[in-house]
Design an enzyme around this catalytic site. Sequence first.
Site, mmCIF file in Angstrom:
data_model
loop_
_atom_site.group_PDB
_atom_site.id
_atom_site.type_symbol
_atom_site.label_atom_id
_atom_site.label_comp_id
_atom_site.label_asym_id
_atom_site.label_seq_id
_atom_site.Cartn_x
_atom_site.Cartn_y
_atom_site.Cartn_z
ATOM 1 N N ASP A 34 34.176 35.142 33.127
ATOM 2 C CA ASP A 34 33.863 36.550 32.923
ATOM 3 C C ASP A 34 32.382 36.742 33.210
ATOM 4 O O ASP A 34 31.590 35.796 33.093
ATOM 5 C CB ASP A 34 34.182 36.978 31.485
ATOM 6 C CG ASP A 34 34.456 38.468 31.369
ATOM 7 O OD1 ASP A 34 35.645 38.851 31.231
ATOM 8 O OD2 ASP A 34 33.495 39.266 31.433
ATOM 9 N N ASP A 56 30.608 36.368 38.187
ATOM 10 C CA ASP A 56 31.003 37.643 38.769
ATOM 11 C C ASP A 56 31.838 37.327 39.999
ATOM 12 O O ASP A 56 31.319 36.825 41.008
ATOM 13 C CB ASP A 56 29.758 38.446 39.148
ATOM 14 C CG ASP A 56 30.079 39.832 39.689
ATOM 15 O OD1 ASP A 56 31.216 40.037 40.163
ATOM 16 O OD2 ASP A 56 29.201 40.715 39.643
ATOM 17 N N VAL A 57 33.135 37.608 39.939
ATOM 18 C CA VAL A 57 34.047 37.183 41.007
ATOM 19 C C VAL A 57 33.803 37.915 42.316
ATOM 20 O O VAL A 57 34.360 37.530 43.354
ATOM 21 C CB VAL A 57 35.513 37.339 40.581
ATOM 22 C CG1 VAL A 57 35.828 36.470 39.371
ATOM 23 C CG2 VAL A 57 35.863 38.798 40.312
ATOM 24 N N SER A 134 48.383 46.635 39.245
ATOM 25 C CA SER A 134 48.553 47.749 38.318
ATOM 26 C C SER A 134 49.720 48.597 38.792
ATOM 27 O O SER A 134 50.064 48.597 39.981
ATOM 28 C CB SER A 134 47.284 48.602 38.262
ATOM 29 O OG SER A 134 47.525 49.842 37.596
ATOM 30 N N TYR A 147 40.763 52.900 42.766
ATOM 31 C CA TYR A 147 41.455 51.951 41.896
ATOM 32 C C TYR A 147 42.868 51.669 42.407
ATOM 33 O O TYR A 147 43.263 50.507 42.578
ATOM 34 C CB TYR A 147 41.505 52.500 40.477
ATOM 35 C CG TYR A 147 42.183 51.585 39.483
ATOM 36 C CD1 TYR A 147 41.530 50.473 38.979
ATOM 37 C CD2 TYR A 147 43.494 51.830 39.058
ATOM 38 C CE1 TYR A 147 42.147 49.624 38.076
ATOM 39 C CE2 TYR A 147 44.116 50.995 38.156
ATOM 40 C CZ TYR A 147 43.451 49.885 37.665
ATOM 41 O OH TYR A 147 44.072 49.047 36.776
ATOM 42 N N LYS A 151 44.445 48.108 44.047
ATOM 43 C CA LYS A 151 45.575 47.391 43.446
ATOM 44 C C LYS A 151 46.757 47.289 44.402
ATOM 45 O O LYS A 151 47.495 46.296 44.389
ATOM 46 C CB LYS A 151 45.981 48.085 42.151
ATOM 47 C CG LYS A 151 44.909 48.012 41.055
ATOM 48 C CD LYS A 151 44.566 46.586 40.678
ATOM 49 C CE LYS A 151 43.659 46.500 39.459
ATOM 50 N NZ LYS A 151 43.357 45.107 39.086
#
Length: 257
Positions: A34, A56-57, A134, A147, A151
């Site tokens: 995370d 941080d991915v 999502s 968003y 997804k």
Amino acid sequence: MTQTVALVTGAARGIGLATARLFHAEGRRVVMLDRDGAELGRVAKELEGALPMICDVSRPEEVDAAVRQIVVKCVRLDILVNNAGVADFGPIADTDFSRWRRVMETNLDGVFLMSQACLPLLSRQGGAIVNIASISGLRASTLRVAYGTSKAAVIHLTKQQAAELGEVGIRSNCVCPGPVNTKLALAVHSPEIRAAYHDAIPLNRYGSEQEIAEVIAFLASEKASYVTGQVIASDGGFDSTGVGLPALRPARTRQKP
């Protein structure tokens, strides 16, 4: 299962933390990633033997550094859960490119970067990738141009992974949560929105973080050894009931002719 290692991104809270706890209860060693180092350090203390890493991915150099640490400290990796994501909702007209990129770089780029970096470890003995998308990636809604699109891309990326990585023994599946009782949802969903969701969901309630974690853990387990390339909506039936919620639509003003 004590020798297996599960890596969960976005593990400091919410669905990621619930998943890490479930893997730990199954006897797996858990690596928790995370970018919120303070909260990650606090919750990781609950899980004996867990390995917390600040990462941080969306940043390739941080992803590569984290995976190098996993190679040294864990030697192997059996499960990767790409859960890290940001929720940023707004009208198309108000979504400038910088806002668009902030969503894409975590929600989509992060999944790609983590999966690619972990391939050498996962392919050694075969493994499982579970990507968290999502319900917004399956059905369009207002205020979710960045968003929802991110997804939807994760869903297709999952299928690309399944098509290509099966030959090296890696399964890839995707979970699409519907409305879930996370702290974020409680903060941003008004009573009107919550009531509208309850009316639209056949099970007539929000899901829990634990319920989503159970689906993730199943897809990651040997019980799902012949399951890959699948998209599972854990949403109380929401995807079956149509599109849009009036409570989520911005007020419209009509111009006089």
